[in-house]
Design a protein around this motif. Sequence first.
Motif, PDB file in Angstrom:
ATOM      1  N   UNK A  49       0.809  -1.222   0.000  1.00 27.32           N
ATOM      2  CA  UNK A  49       0.000   0.000   0.000  1.00 27.32           C
ATOM      3  C   UNK A  49       0.843   1.273   0.000  1.00 27.32           C
ATOM      4  N   UNK A  50       2.140   1.144   0.138  1.00 28.35           N
ATOM      5  CA  UNK A  50       3.034   2.299  -0.003  1.00 28.35           C
ATOM      6  C   UNK A  50       3.340   2.599  -1.470  1.00 28.35           C
ATOM      7  N   UNK A  51       2.891   1.730  -2.373  1.00 27.91           N
ATOM      8  CA  UNK A  51       3.114   1.948  -3.796  1.00 27.91           C
ATOM      9  C   UNK A  51       2.467   3.250  -4.237  1.00 27.91           C
ATOM     10  N   UNK A  52       3.264   4.131  -4.833  1.00 23.26           N
ATOM     11  CA  UNK A  52       2.776   5.457  -5.227  1.00 23.26           C
ATOM     12  C   UNK A  52       3.893   6.202  -5.944  1.00 23.26           C
ATOM     13  N   UNK A  53       3.501   7.313  -6.553  1.00 27.37           N
ATOM     14  CA  UNK A  53       4.483   8.293  -7.002  1.00 27.37           C
ATOM     15  C   UNK A  53       4.713   9.243  -5.833  1.00 27.37           C
ATOM     16  N   UNK A  54       5.967   9.403  -5.460  1.00 28.74           N
ATOM     17  CA  UNK A  54       6.326  10.249  -4.321  1.00 28.74           C
ATOM     18  C   UNK A  54       6.853  11.588  -4.824  1.00 28.74           C
ATOM     19  N   UNK A  55       6.361  12.669  -4.206  1.00 27.91           N
ATOM     20  CA  UNK A  55       6.748  14.024  -4.571  1.00 27.91           C
ATOM     21  C   UNK A  55       7.340  14.729  -3.348  1.00 27.91           C
ATOM     22  N   UNK A  56       8.417  15.479  -3.553  1.00 24.65           N
ATOM     23  CA  UNK A  56       8.868  16.360  -2.493  1.00 24.65           C
ATOM     24  C   UNK A  56       8.411  17.784  -2.805  1.00 24.65           C
ATOM     25  N   UNK A  57       8.231  18.546  -1.751  1.00 22.49           N
ATOM     26  CA  UNK A  57       7.727  19.902  -1.887  1.00 22.49           C
ATOM     27  C   UNK A  57       8.365  20.770  -0.818  1.00 22.49           C
ATOM     28  N   UNK A  58       8.404  22.073  -1.070  1.00 20.42           N
ATOM     29  CA  UNK A  58       9.009  22.999  -0.113  1.00 20.42           C
ATOM     30  C   UNK A  58       8.134  24.219   0.059  1.00 20.42           C
ATOM     31  N   UNK A  59       8.204  24.765   1.257  1.00 21.99           N
ATOM     32  CA  UNK A  59       7.432  25.962   1.565  1.00 21.99           C
ATOM     33  C   UNK A  59       8.323  26.973   2.272  1.00 21.99           C
ATOM     34  N   UNK A  60       8.037  28.236   2.040  1.00 22.32           N
ATOM     35  CA  UNK A  60       8.753  29.300   2.737  1.00 22.32           C
ATOM     36  C   UNK A  60       7.998  29.779   3.967  1.00 22.32           C
ATOM     37  N   UNK A  61       6.840  29.185   4.227  1.00 21.18           N
ATOM     38  CA  UNK A  61       6.050  29.583   5.383  1.00 21.18           C
ATOM     39  C   UNK A  61       6.655  29.004   6.656  1.00 21.18           C
TER      40      UNK A  61
END
Length: 123
Positions: free
Chosen positions: A88-100
Amino acid sequence: VQLQASGGGLVQAGGSLTLSCAAFGRTSAIHVVGWFRQGPGKGRGFVSARIWNGDDTDYADSVKGRFTMSRDNAKNTMYLQMNSLKPEDTAVYYCAASSRGYFSRKLTFYDYWGQGTQVTVSS
């Protein structure tokens, strides 16, 4: 800020993978880095987040105790160590960043996104 995610692959259930999220450009603008994933036929959901220049972390209940975020300051890279992987961990993984200056699990909180990296866990 540009983010480059890598490290995905095919692994058997119970195995481990480490994802990398390298940051380029005005990295001084980054306060929080998060990981999200999108499984087959599902929406993109929160996995984890970490303060860029600190130790505070936040994990989704589904990965708590199995996934760990860490950072290599010299490489401006955030890692997601994934252990005891499940199908169930199968997925496309994305990293993201915030300046908040605070944590959030919301997609709209994040200003910068990397391309996805596919993680497939076989049973």
